[in-house]
Structures are given as structure tokens and as C-alpha cells.
Write a protein that holds these residues in place. Structure first.
Motif, PDB file in Angstrom:
ATOM      1  N   LYS A   1      14.321 -29.411 -11.925  1.00  9.84           N
ATOM      2  CA  LYS A   1      13.863 -28.277 -11.113  1.00  9.84           C
ATOM      3  C   LYS A   1      15.034 -27.630 -10.384  1.00  9.84           C
ATOM      4  O   LYS A   1      15.169 -26.406 -10.330  1.00  9.84           O
ATOM      5  CB  LYS A   1      12.810 -28.749 -10.108  1.00  9.84           C
TER       6      LYS A   1
ATOM      7  N   GLN B   1      17.088 -25.709 -12.852  1.00 13.81           N
ATOM      8  CA  GLN B   1      16.417 -24.468 -13.210  1.00 13.81           C
ATOM      9  C   GLN B   1      16.603 -23.420 -12.122  1.00 13.81           C
ATOM     10  O   GLN B   1      16.874 -22.256 -12.407  1.00 13.81           O
ATOM     11  CB  GLN B   1      14.923 -24.741 -13.435  1.00 13.81           C
ATOM     12  N   GLU B   2      16.471 -23.824 -10.877  1.00 16.13           N
ATOM     13  CA  GLU B   2      16.650 -22.900  -9.753  1.00 16.13           C
ATOM     14  C   GLU B   2      18.080 -22.383  -9.705  1.00 16.13           C
ATOM     15  O   GLU B   2      18.327 -21.209  -9.401  1.00 16.13           O
ATOM     16  CB  GLU B   2      16.288 -23.608  -8.439  1.00 16.13           C
TER      17      GLU B   2
ATOM     18  N   THR C   1      10.851 -10.816 -12.688  1.00 14.36           N
ATOM     19  CA  THR C   1       9.403 -11.005 -12.852  1.00 14.36           C
ATOM     20  C   THR C   1       9.086 -11.421 -14.285  1.00 14.36           C
ATOM     21  O   THR C   1       8.258 -12.308 -14.518  1.00 14.36           O
ATOM     22  CB  THR C   1       8.642  -9.695 -12.522  1.00 14.36           C
TER      23      THR C   1
ATOM     24  N   ASP D   1      10.088 -14.943 -14.800  1.00 14.36           N
ATOM     25  CA  ASP D   1       9.129 -15.838 -14.153  1.00 14.36           C
ATOM     26  C   ASP D   1       7.944 -16.117 -15.089  1.00 14.36           C
ATOM     27  O   ASP D   1       7.414 -17.231 -15.118  1.00 14.36           O
ATOM     28  CB  ASP D   1       8.636 -15.208 -12.846  1.00 14.36           C
ATOM     29  N   LYS D   2       7.529 -15.098 -15.867  1.00 12.67           N
ATOM     30  CA  LYS D   2       6.447 -15.293 -16.846  1.00 12.67           C
ATOM     31  C   LYS D   2       6.854 -16.343 -17.884  1.00 12.67           C
ATOM     32  O   LYS D   2       6.057 -17.209 -18.265  1.00 12.67           O
ATOM     33  CB  LYS D   2       6.121 -13.975 -17.542  1.00 12.67           C
TER      34      LYS D   2
ATOM     35  N   MET E   1       9.186 -18.696 -17.500  1.00 17.67           N
ATOM     36  CA  MET E   1       9.323 -19.997 -16.843  1.00 17.67           C
ATOM     37  C   MET E   1       7.963 -20.668 -16.643  1.00 17.67           C
ATOM     38  O   MET E   1       7.818 -21.877 -16.817  1.00 17.67           O
ATOM     39  CB  MET E   1      10.035 -19.843 -15.495  1.00 17.67           C
ATOM     40  N   SER E   2       6.972 -19.865 -16.298  1.00 19.04           N
ATOM     41  CA  SER E   2       5.617 -20.403 -16.121  1.00 19.04           C
ATOM     42  C   SER E   2       5.093 -20.948 -17.445  1.00 19.04           C
ATOM     43  O   SER E   2       4.468 -22.021 -17.497  1.00 19.04           O
ATOM     44  CB  SER E   2       4.670 -19.309 -15.612  1.00 19.04           C
ATOM     45  N   PHE E   3       5.353 -20.227 -18.530  1.00 21.51           N
ATOM     46  CA  PHE E   3       4.940 -20.661 -19.862  1.00 21.51           C
ATOM     47  C   PHE E   3       5.624 -21.974 -20.233  1.00 21.51           C
ATOM     48  O   PHE E   3       4.977 -22.920 -20.703  1.00 21.51           O
ATOM     49  CB  PHE E   3       5.283 -19.578 -20.880  1.00 21.51           C
TER      50      PHE E   3
ATOM     51  N   THR F   1       6.921 -24.228 -18.272  1.00 28.14           N
ATOM     52  CA  THR F   1       6.434 -25.311 -17.408  1.00 28.14           C
ATOM     53  C   THR F   1       5.108 -25.853 -17.927  1.00 28.14           C
ATOM     54  O   THR F   1       4.905 -27.066 -18.014  1.00 28.14           O
ATOM     55  CB  THR F   1       6.267 -24.816 -15.957  1.00 28.14           C
ATOM     56  N   LEU F   2       4.205 -24.923 -18.283  1.00 24.54           N
ATOM     57  CA  LEU F   2       2.895 -25.336 -18.802  1.00 24.54           C
ATOM     58  C   LEU F   2       3.025 -26.104 -20.119  1.00 24.54           C
ATOM     59  O   LEU F   2       2.258 -27.036 -20.398  1.00 24.54           O
ATOM     60  CB  LEU F   2       2.008 -24.113 -19.026  1.00 24.54           C
TER      61      LEU F   2
END
Length: 274
Positions: A10, A13-14, A40, A43-44, A46-48, A50-51
Motif C-alpha cells: 500500500k 502504491q501511494e 481520477t 483511481d478507477k 487502482m480500484s479495479f 484492488t478488487l
């Protein structure tokens, strides 16, 4: 041990995102709004990831393809999809920053985006716009004649403003037009347009036409000179607004509508494109 590993990833990644932000800001010199849009979009992704449980430094082309397919599946417009994927492609800075050796986005293809077609007016909408002309104004009849000629002959606006009296062959039902590359062609003109032009001639005869403009069909009431393309543009915009037409139209809309209506009636495309 596993918690520490997750924490490390994490933090890494940051750190990558902060470096990416600096890269966009300093090296790409993006504006604040564009920078926000890129972040933005990232971020989409990164969310994908992570999931899906995928580390950003282990992402491969198939992962990005699934991400792109997901954008399509949730109904994001193709233009927005293309913008998001364009932002993702700039994330190739990971190679420049020595995080990766190969770019997983190199062969990533965006959605096919078709050309935006011009607006088409229905015959009823064209009649509504023409009917919106105020005949009581000095230029009213002239403007009706302009609209009828634009539509019935499918003229480019440059051809309309340069139309000459000596180019009118009303008895034969044609006008002579000089188009692109100084190519001349004979164009059929409707009886309705002929009638509107003849009615306009009564007003035109009252205008003090300036020297060198005597042969121009459409002239300014005040200046006695030929009209400019921008004048036609503004006139059509105002009339469409007055008629309650919300489509984004211009003089070219009349030419495009003319061609569309002819094609719908079975006309030859080559004949229309001249």
C-alpha cells in the motif's frame, strides 16, 4: 507477516501515485483540471486492481483489457472510455521510473469512436425555421429567399454569398454555382426558391448597391455589399432559436439535410457530392 506485506504494498502504491502526480505536473506540464482527470482515471484502475487482488507492478495486458471491458459493460460512453484508457497509457511512466521493464498498456486498444455526424433537419423543421422569418423587416424577404436557396439547391454558404444574378437561369430551372477549386456546376433550383428570390428582387431594387457588387444576388440592406458567411451563420442561429429548434445547426446543416433527404429519395451520392 501478511499484514506487513500488505502495508508495504500500500505504501509503495501511494509512493508510485505521488511520483506519477509529480511526473504529470512537472514533466507533462498538465493543467490542474487535466491533472485531476488523469488521477481520477488512475483511481478507477487502482480500484479495479484492488478488487481483483492484482499488484500495480504485476499488472499485464490482459488485466487492462478486462478493465477496459468493464468500462464498456457498466455503460461508460465510448469517448469517456477512450479518455480513461489514454490516461492509463500515460502510466507508462512506470518504465521511465524503473518500476517496470515492459509497458503492459502498449497494445491496449481503445473503443472505436465514429465521426460525429452533422445534425439533420426534417422537412417540417426547415419549414418552421423559414416561417420564423419576419417578412415585415427590411431583410425579411431576402432571408426567406436565402434559406429556400440554401436548402433547395444544397449550396455551401460560400457558394450562396457569391451567387451572381448572371448565374440565374430561372426559365431553365437551374443556377450556375462556382464550388471548390473554382469548379462550376449547374444546380437545379426549386420553383419555391425561384418565387422567393423573385419576391426579394422587389426589395433589392430599392437598395443602393455599391460598385462592384451589382451582380451579387444577396446584398446587405444597409451596406449595399455582398453578405459574409458569418452573417448567414448568425441569421440561421437566431431564426432556429426563434422557431424553437434546439438542434445545433449552421448553414451547413441545410446542405447536409438537403443531401440526406435526396439520398432518402434514392438520389445518387456522387451527384450530391459535387
Amino acid at each position: 507477516m501478511e499484514i506487513n506485506e500488505k502495508k508495504k504494498k500500500k505504501e509503495q502504491q501511494e509512493l508510485i501515485i505521488r511520483k506519477y502526480q509529480q511526473y504529470l505536473k512537472l514533466e507533462k506540464s498538465l493543467s490542474p483540471n487535466t491533472l485531476d482527470a488523469y488521477l481520477t482515471d488512475l483511481d478507477k484502475l487502482m480500484s479495479f486492481l484492488t478488487l481483483e487482488g492484482i499488484d500495480v507492478l504485476e499488472v499485464c495486458q490482459s488485466d487492462l483489457q478486462r478493465f477496459a471491458a468493464g468500462l464498456h459493460d457498466i455503460g461508460i460512453h465510448p469517448r469517456s472510455q477512450a479518455r480513461i484508457l489514454s490516461g492509463i497509457k500515460s502510466f507508462r511512466f512506470l518504465i521511465m521510473a524503473d518500476y517496470l521493464e515492459a509497458d503492459p498498456s502498449e497494445l491496449l486498444e481503445g473503443p472505436k469512436i465514429g465521426l460525429k455526424l452533422p445534425e439533420v433537419l426534417t422537412v417540417e423543421e426547415i419549414d418552421t425555421i423559414i416561417s420564423a422569418v419576419d417578412r415585415s423587416k427590411a431583410e425579411g424577404q431576402r432571408n426567406r429567399a436565402i434559406l429556400e436557396t440554401l436548402y433547395s439547391c444544397g449550396l455551401r454558404v460560400s457558394e450562396l454569398v457569391n451567387l451572381k444574378l448572371s448565374d440565374l437561369y430561372f426559365d431553365e430551372g437551374f443556377i450556375k454555382v462556382e464550388g471548390k477549386g473554382s469548379k462550376q456546376r449547374l444546380v437545379p433550383i426549386s420553383p419555391r426558391a425561384i418565387n422567393e428570390i423573385k419576391l426579394y428582387f422587389a426589395d433589392r431594387n430599392q437598395i443602393e448597391v455599391k460598385k462592384d457588387y451589382e451582380d451579387f444576388v444577396f446584398v446587405s440592406q444597409r451596406r449595399g455589399k455582398s453578405l459574409s458567411r458569418i452573417m448567414i451563420f448568425h441569421m440561421i442561429k437566431e431564426l432556429a432559436q426563434n422557431a424553437g429548434i434546439t438542434k445545433n445547426i449552421s448553414p451547413h446543416t441545410f446542405r447536409h439535410s438537403f443531401a440526406t433527404h435526396l439520398l432518402e429519395g434514392g438520389a445518387n451520392l456522387r451527384a450530391i457530392q459535387c
